[in-house]
Structures are given as C-alpha cells and as structure tokens.
Design a protein around this motif. Structure first.
Motif: not given
Lengths: 183, 747
Positions: B564-571, B681-689
């Motif tokens: 999930a962290a990588l999906d959300l772009g925690l880089v 709904s905020r996550i939907r804009t980043v990682a809808p999966n």
C-alpha cells in the motif's frame, strides 16, 4: 425391582469377567514411544555390516527404484538379525536412510509388527503363546514357570543376557497344547 | 458353557423381565439401538425396499455452498442421493456427491484438503446393491449409484461406529478445551446412541510434547490421522506418525521431537477432538463466550484472513478464515499465537521526554501542541516521516498529506528501501497471485526464504512441488526448505549466469511451461537492487516468464504496509534524508535504522508498542493496534483487505489517522478529511485499487517498461531478510509465546 436385581446380577458377572484393572497393552516388547537409554539412542552409530550391505542391495533390487520404501520390512528384519534380535532406534534410522524416507515412516512399521523387538532381548527370546486355546490349556502356568526359573519379569532379559520371555499371538500349533518359540 | 454365554443369558432374561404391559417406569434395558426393528438389518432393508420416492423432491442446497466444477462436461455422471438426482463430475467420491446434494455426511478422518484415509468409518452410507454399508469418503461415485444416507442401515452403522469411537474416549468434555466446537461431541449428539455397552477400563495414552504451541491430551485421540497427514502433506515435516497397532495405537513422534513447522498450529483446527488443542489458550475461555471479528493478519505481507475471537477487551485467540486465494484454511503459527503481544508493553498515554530523559504522561492537547510547535520551527526539507510495517493505507495517506502540507516529501515505509520503484506496480507485487503459483512448474527464488518470510506462500509452493514435482531453484544464503530444491548460489552473480544461459538451471527454466521467479523484498535494501532486478528481467525475457496468459515475475514482500505504501507513492525525495533530518515522525516504525540521525533531531513516535522506536523518541503518541481499528491493508499479491475493530483500544490511544488529522489541525495545516470514508475518497485519487476490497487488482503494465540500468551487480551475497520467523514486528516482539518459540528455534 426385578430390573434392578437383574442389573445388579449383570454387574456381578461383568466384575467376574474383568481381569485386572490394567488392560494389557500391545504384545510387542516395548512401548509405542522411544525412551533414550545408554544402549539405545539415536546418537549411537549403526550401519549394516559388509555382508549385509550386499543383502540390502539384493533386497532393494526386488523393488522398482521409485518404490524403495517397499523394502522396509525385509530391511528391518535384516537389521534385527544383524543386531542380535532387536532393533535399536539408530538401526531404524539407518533403514530409513537406505530407503530414503523420513525415520517416522520406519518407526510406524516397526511399532506395528510385534516381531520387531524395539528393546533388548536375550540371545534366546522365548515367546509363550497367549491366545485363548493355549491360555485355557495352561500357557500362563508355563510362562510363570519359565519366569520363575529365570528370575525375570516378562520382557526382561536375564543378567547373563541369554534369555528373555515375551508373549506372542497364535502360531497355529494348538494341537501341541502350547507353543514356545526360540529365536 | 462359556461365561460369555451365561452373560448373554443374563442379558436376555433381563429383557424378559421387563413387561411391556407394565406401563410403569421403564426398567434397565441394555440395547444399543432404540428401535428394536433396526437390530435386524435384513428387515430394515426390506422396509427400505419400498417404491422409489417421488421425483418431485424439494430442491436441496449444497452443504456449505459447495460448488461443482466440471473440468470436462462429458465426464458428468448422475447419481441419486436419497432419491434426489445430482450431476457430478467423474472421480468424485460418494461423500462429495452427497455434499452437493445437500446431505452432510458425518466424518472424522476425511478432510477435503488432505489425502483420504478412510479409517474412522463414520461416513458409512448405504449404497443400493452393495452388501455392506460403504465408507463414502473413500468410495468413488459411479454412474447411476443410488446412495441412501438416511436409511436404518446407515443410521445403525453410524451408531455402531460412534459407540466404538467413544469406547476409549474419556468423558472429560467439561474440562476439555474443544468442548463446544468438538466434532465428536456434535456428531455423537446427532448420530450416536444414548448409551454404550463398554464397561471395561478405558485406555490411556502418554501425552506428547509438541512444543509451546500445541497441547496434547493423547487419551482423547480417536486416531483419525488428520494431523499425521497434515504434517506430511501440507506442513511438509514428516514428524508425526501412527505408532503401534490395535487398541495400543497412538499418534506420536516416537523419538522425543518437537514439531518444527511454522504451520504446526493448524493441527489444532483440524483435530476433530480435543487431543490437540492450543497451549496458550488452554483453560482461558469457552468458545461460546467469544465474539468473533473477521479481520486480516498483518504480521506478514500475505494478509491471511483471520477471525479474532475476543472476550470483552481482550483478544483470546486467533483462528483462520477460509480464503481460497490467499491462505486456504491455514495460518502460520506467528499469525495464530502472536496475540498475547497485544496485551504487553502497550503505550496508553501521550508522553513527553523531559530534560532528565524520562517520559512523563501528558494530555493529548499538550503533546500535539509541542509536536506542532517543533514541526513549524524546522525547515521543511529536514522533516522526515517513516511509516511502520503495520501501518494501514489510510494513516499512511494522512501522514503523507500532512508532510506534504508542511512542505516535505521525505516519507517512506520501512522495508521498501531508499530507492523504491513505485512507478510500476508490477515491479513490487506478486503478479502470479498466490493461488496462481499452483499452476507453475518451475520456481526460481531470488534472495527469498518464503518459509520464514511468508509461510502461507511457502505452503502454496510446497503444495505445487508436491503435486507436480515442480523444480525449485534457490539463490540466496543457506536456508531451510521443506521441499526439494536446488541451491544454485548465494550471490547475484548466479543470476547473471542464469540470465546468460550459462547455468544448468537455465535449461530447467527454459523447458518449463509456466516458470515463476520470486524475488524477495530483502533485495530492496541492496545497493545493486536495480542491477539485480535487471538480471531478473533478463531471465524473465529469455524464458518467456511474462506472457499475455501468464505472468510469473513476482516480488514477495515482507510487511503488511509495503504494497500500500508503494501504491500511495511513499517515496523519499533524497536517500540521505535521515542523515540530515531534524524532525522525524515515526508512525509505528521500529526497524528503521536511526544510527545516522543527528543527535539534536526531534523524534515523534506514534505507535502501539513500546518497542525499538521509543528509545529514541522525544514524544510518544499512543495509537491503536490493528485489532482495534478499521484499516485497509494490501497484501503482497495486490489484494486490498480491511481489518475490523475486535476489541476497544487501550488507555488513551487513538487511531493513527485520527492522531495525524488532529495534529494537522493543531499545526494549522488542516487535512480535508474527518472520516475514514473521506480519507478513502482521497485515496481514490491516488491509488483507486486500494478501495477494491477483497479483490485482487493485477498490475496493468509489465516490468519490461523499466528503464535500462548500467549498474553492475555486486559480489555481496544475499542476506536473510527475516532472522527470526517468530519476531518480526512490534507486536510479535512483545509476545511471550513468540519469545518461547524463538528460544526453541535458537536451540
């Protein structure tokens, strides 16, 4: 009233039938689990001797190479003969290695068959028939006499290591009143 | 005349004594079957031989929603279960046919995930034209077979079998932990007689020592051999066996030996009686007092489906839930027994470290005010956020948003390394899916020891290897496997050799129809990570690992939060961000290396356990553990799942995302969400999966889009990613049971 009396009577008959409080366990010479002793533990080295190694090869040749485990009983028998009539746990491990199975699969077979002795037996292992016809004809008395003469308990080895006494199942020798087997 | 004859006469006379016309109290009558006509099997069969039942039987539903899958429609056969016609594929057993017809056959030894033993005889049914009742679990169904499950013969057979089973079974149900969920108890109520005829001594069996997890009361054992088959077929450790014969038969290891399997706890579930029960749970609770909450395990990246059984505020035990795609119906020992760690070393109050170096409990208001104040005094690029391995997607989203609002983008999740490749989702998830591994016929494991990293994935590989004799090649440090494998090498050079086709194993991969490559997440921390992945990509390309119909290129993650962290772009923006950080926000991060952190840095630890992260913390914000909150976790194959709160949280702790939301308010950078729904709904804009719960979302693009790398692989061998299977995170390190297990492991 009558019912209760009958029940009481029935109970008396049952009690008369009941022998000892300790139900007899299996006929084989040992418990169904292993207890480490100085002369029987997995750390002791055990190997087939050179003559028997030939025999092992011969026995294995009877079975397809992908069914090596079928040779477990003949190999256990060979090991028992080599080891003076009994199978230490390291011998079973050696057999497991030869037939490439987990040791527990060999233990399962060795504990199932009563003629594999998993504790030390005497040079002469006397087996007294304990089946009903022999028992009725007095095999218990014979056993007692032998035990008294040797001064041991059942499944014990005499001090000189010569004799041990055990019980066995019917050998179809009923006509001869009682059967003893020497090994 | 033998005494037996006498006894039977006595029996008979007692029956005569009972006058049927008496009408008074029923006297003592020793017979096992309550209806006398059933004593005569012939007569019972004659009664059964009535005209066939009318065809318009009510529709029955398969037991437990059992579904029939016809691999080949021509192979369908029709059998009749109690007169009801049912279509089944060829090769099914009578018992399975009955299940599809909606008849639940009692059984003890049969288990649909284990081989068939057919030794308990409880599943006897009557089959027309068969002279005797047949064991339905071992009997293949034949076309036109007329199976009768409800006839007097079948009932009598079950009653008889049950009487024999209960002969040597102790009457200790009141003190037995299985009581209430015991197959023997239930089935003797349903199918047994109200009395037995056995009056001799019951046998007793010596209890075996199977380690700190499984308690044995071997006298209760009914020799169904489920545990023996489980150990050798699923767990892959041939330790248990059936020893002895006849009434002396017992389950054991023969030599004193502990069950050295990471799946040993499952024998507790499959044991139909109370012979194998949970040692930590022994005498703690009754199963009807427990509240079950369907949740997700977070101790590894598999996301096993679990049920958390709780009583009041306490988690009493964890049991598996069925999920064919992930954990089937097993869970690892870590998942099952770590729960006592939830009760120890918990942080329950916000705390601030004083000048004397000691923590002082403060109110939430004070703690948040201090954190907000310090946060504003620091330059944005010196703020670093680290998400822990147990973080849920919602709180990671909130933390990232908070740090972004403060002007920093230095946020990462521990375990992902400092250069995570978050752009291509196929580059960090298990593309084959866990259940897809069963179709593979060759495995190449790169720097991963699935047995300790993801025990359930290892169970799948073991299942595949056992079924199809798939070849397994392993590159990495010496490791323990419970299936046949070839140790190809320890370092990445071996990979290069395979990629160039110089290695003997490359021909095995080439000849495989469905090859699978699994790269361990331990590789993420390596300097030459990109080169290793490039080598893996070459191997994949040369051996047709990625095709339109098959994707065998996988990464096996270590922690529940990683995907999930990588999906959300925690880089993180810079890989040296920790070295220059002045403010570090640890959200449950205990394993992040803080050695290079400057001494004057301000560290906030938000988490549920007083573990490693706390030693360096200046402020502690207590958070709730995964059993106490709702959160989304994505497992290693890319399937998002949700945990549900089973117990109330301890002390003053709050959910992770709520703390961050509150902090943002105090810091004056209000985050625009007040509920989990709003965060989602905020996550939907980043990682809808992440919102497609319980459904695996495959990656869209393949890793072939990865940029070319010029980096060369180093000669450093791979290192084990998990040193101790039982202790990998804050909860398991606080668990006493896990400590006992690791002590045994070290021996």
């Amino acid at each position: 009233m009558f019912g209760r009396l009958a029940a009481q009577r029935l109970n008396e008959i049952r009690t008369a039938f009941r022998r000892t409080t300790q139900a007899s366990r299996s006929f084989s010479t040992a418990l169904n689990y292993h207890i480490d002793t100085p002369d029987n533990n997995p750390d002791l080295p055990w190997e087939f001797n050179d003559a028997n190694k030939e025999k092992v090869k011969e026995i294995l040749s009877f079975y397809p190479s992908n069914y090596k485990q079928s040779a477990v009983i003949p190999l256990l028998d060979l090991a028992q003969q080599q080891n003076g009539g009994w199978l230490p746990v390291s011998a079973m491990n050696a057999v497991a290695k030869v037939i490439e199975v987990a040791p527990i699969r060999v233990y399962e077979v060795a504990t199932f068959y009563t003629m594999f002795n998993r504790t030390k037996v005497g040079k002469y292992h006397l087996l007294v028939c304990g089946t009903t016809p022999c028992m009725i004809r007095g095999s218990r008395g014979i056993e007692e006499a032998i035990l008294k003469h040797l001064g041991v308990k059942r499944n014990e080895v005499t001090k000189d290591g010569l004799f041990s006494v055990g019980e066995m199942e019917c050998m179809a020798n009923i006509k001869k009143k009682d059967a003893r087997i020497l090994k | 005349m033998g005494l037996g004859l006498l006894a039977s006469r006595a029996l008979r006379s007692s029956r005569i004594l009972r006058s049927p016309s008496n009408g008074g109290p029923t006297y003592f009558l020793r017979t096992i079957v309550s209806t006398p006509e059933l004593n005569n099997a012939d007569a019972a069969a004659a009664v059964q031989g009535n005209p066939p039942p009318p065809p318009d039987l009510p529709k029955r539903n398969p037991v437990g929603g059992a579904r029939v899958h016809f691999p080949n429609p021509d192979d369908a056969i029709e059998v009749f279960v109690d007169g009801y016609p049912v279509k089944i594929p060829k090769g099914m057993t009578v018992l399975q046919a009955c299940e599809i017809a909606g008849v639940d056959i009692p059984r003890f030894c049969y288990h649909n995930r284990l081989s068939i033993a057919g030794n308990c005889r409880m599943c006897l049914v009557e089959v027309e034209k068969s002279p005797k009742p047949v064991a339905s679990c071992a009997m293949p169904a034949l076309p036109g077979m007329k199976i009768k499950t409800d006839t007097p013969i079948a009932k009598k057979a079950r009653e008889g079998v049950m009487e024999f089973l209960l002969m040597n079974h102790p009457l200790d149900c009141p003190i037995c932990d299985q009581g209430g969920e015991c197959d023997l108890q239930d089935q003797s109520m349903a199918f047994g007689s109200d009395r037995g005829r056995f009056t001799e001594m019951k046998r007793s069996v010596v209890d075996k020592n199977l380690g700190p997890l499984v308690k044995t009361v071997m006298t209760r054992c009914i020799q169904c051999t489920r545990c023996v088959r489980f150990a050798s077929e699923v767990a892959g450790v041939e330790d248990l066996g059936m020893l002895g014969r006849g009434s002396g038969e017992e389950i054991g290891t023969y030599v004193e030996k502990l069950m050295t399997s990471e799946l040993s706890g499952n024998v507790i579930d499959i044991c139909p009686v109370g012979a194998l029960t949970s040692k930590p749970f022994a005498f703690k609770a009754r199963n009807w007092e427990l509240k079950g909450t369907e949740s997700i395990d977070v101790t590894d990246a598999v996301g096993s489906n679990i049920r958390i059984d709780s009583r009041g505020p306490e988690v009493m035990r964890v049991v598996p839930r069925l999920n064919e795609d992930i954990n089937e119906e097993w869970i690892s020992d870590k998942t099952r027994f770590f729960y006592d760690g939830l009760k120890r070393q918990r942080l329950n109050d916000p705390m601030i470290r004083g000048a004397d170096g000691r923590f002082k409990a403060v109110s939430w208001r004070d703690a948040l005010a201090i954190v907000a104040e310090v946060m504003h005094q620091i330059k944005p690029e010196e703020i670093v956020g680290v998400a822990g391995k147990l973080s849920d997607a919602e709180s990671m989203m909130a933390l990232k948003d908070l740090l972004n609002k403060m002007g920093s983008n230095n946020i990462f999740c521990e375990g992902n390394g400092m250069h995570p490749n978050a752009d291509l989702r196929s580059g960090y998830i298990m593309n084959t899916s866990i259940s897809g591994l069963e179709k593979a016929d060759a495995f190449l494991l790169v720097g991963t020891q699935p047995r300790v990293e993801a025990a359930m994935v290892n169970a799948r590989i073991h299942k595949t290897v056992k079924a199809t004799h798939a070849k397994v090649g392993y590159v990495g440090p010496a490791a323990d496997f419970n299936y046949d494998h070839q140790h190809l090498g320890t370092g990445p050079q071996t990979l290069v050799e395979i990629a160039e086709g110089r290695h003997p194993f490359s021909s095995a991969l080439k000849n495989a129809k469905n090859p699978v490559i699994i790269v361990g997440a331990g590789v993420f921390d390596r300097e030459d990570k990109d080169a290793v992945f490039a080598a893996v990509d070459t191997i994949a390309k040369n051996n047709n690992v990625v095709r339109p119909d098959w994707n065998g290129l996988n990464v096996l993650l270590l922690n529940a939060a990683q995907a999930a962290a990588l999906d959300l772009g925690l880089v993180p923006e810079s890989d040296k961000c920790i070295d220059s950080a002045k403010f570090v926000y640890l959200m449950g991060a205990d394993d992040v290396n803080l050695d290079k952190l400057p001494d004057d840095a301000f560290v906030v630890y938000q988490g549920h356990h007083g573990d490693r992260g706390v030693y360096r913390a200046n402020v502690i914000l207590p958070a709730s553990a995964f059993t106490e909150k709702e959160g989304t976790y994505e497992n290693t194959e890319g399937c998002a799942q949700i945990t549900l709160p089973a117990v109330p949280t301890v002390g003053d702790a709050r959910d992770d995302w709520k703390i961050i939301r509150a902090l943002s308010e105090v810091a004056g950078v209000r985050l625009p969400y007040d509920s989990l729904g709003a965060i989602r709904s905020r996550i939907r804009t980043v990682a809808p999966n992440l919102l497609e719960v319980d459904e695996r979302q495959p990656a869209t693009f393949s890793t072939s889009l990865r940029p070319e790398v010029s980096q060369k692989v180093s000669s450093t061998p791979f290192t084990p990613a998990v040193e101790n299977f039982y202790m990998t995170d804050a909860i398991t390190r606080a668990s006493k049971i896990m400590a006992q297990c690791s002590a045994l492991l070290k021996k």
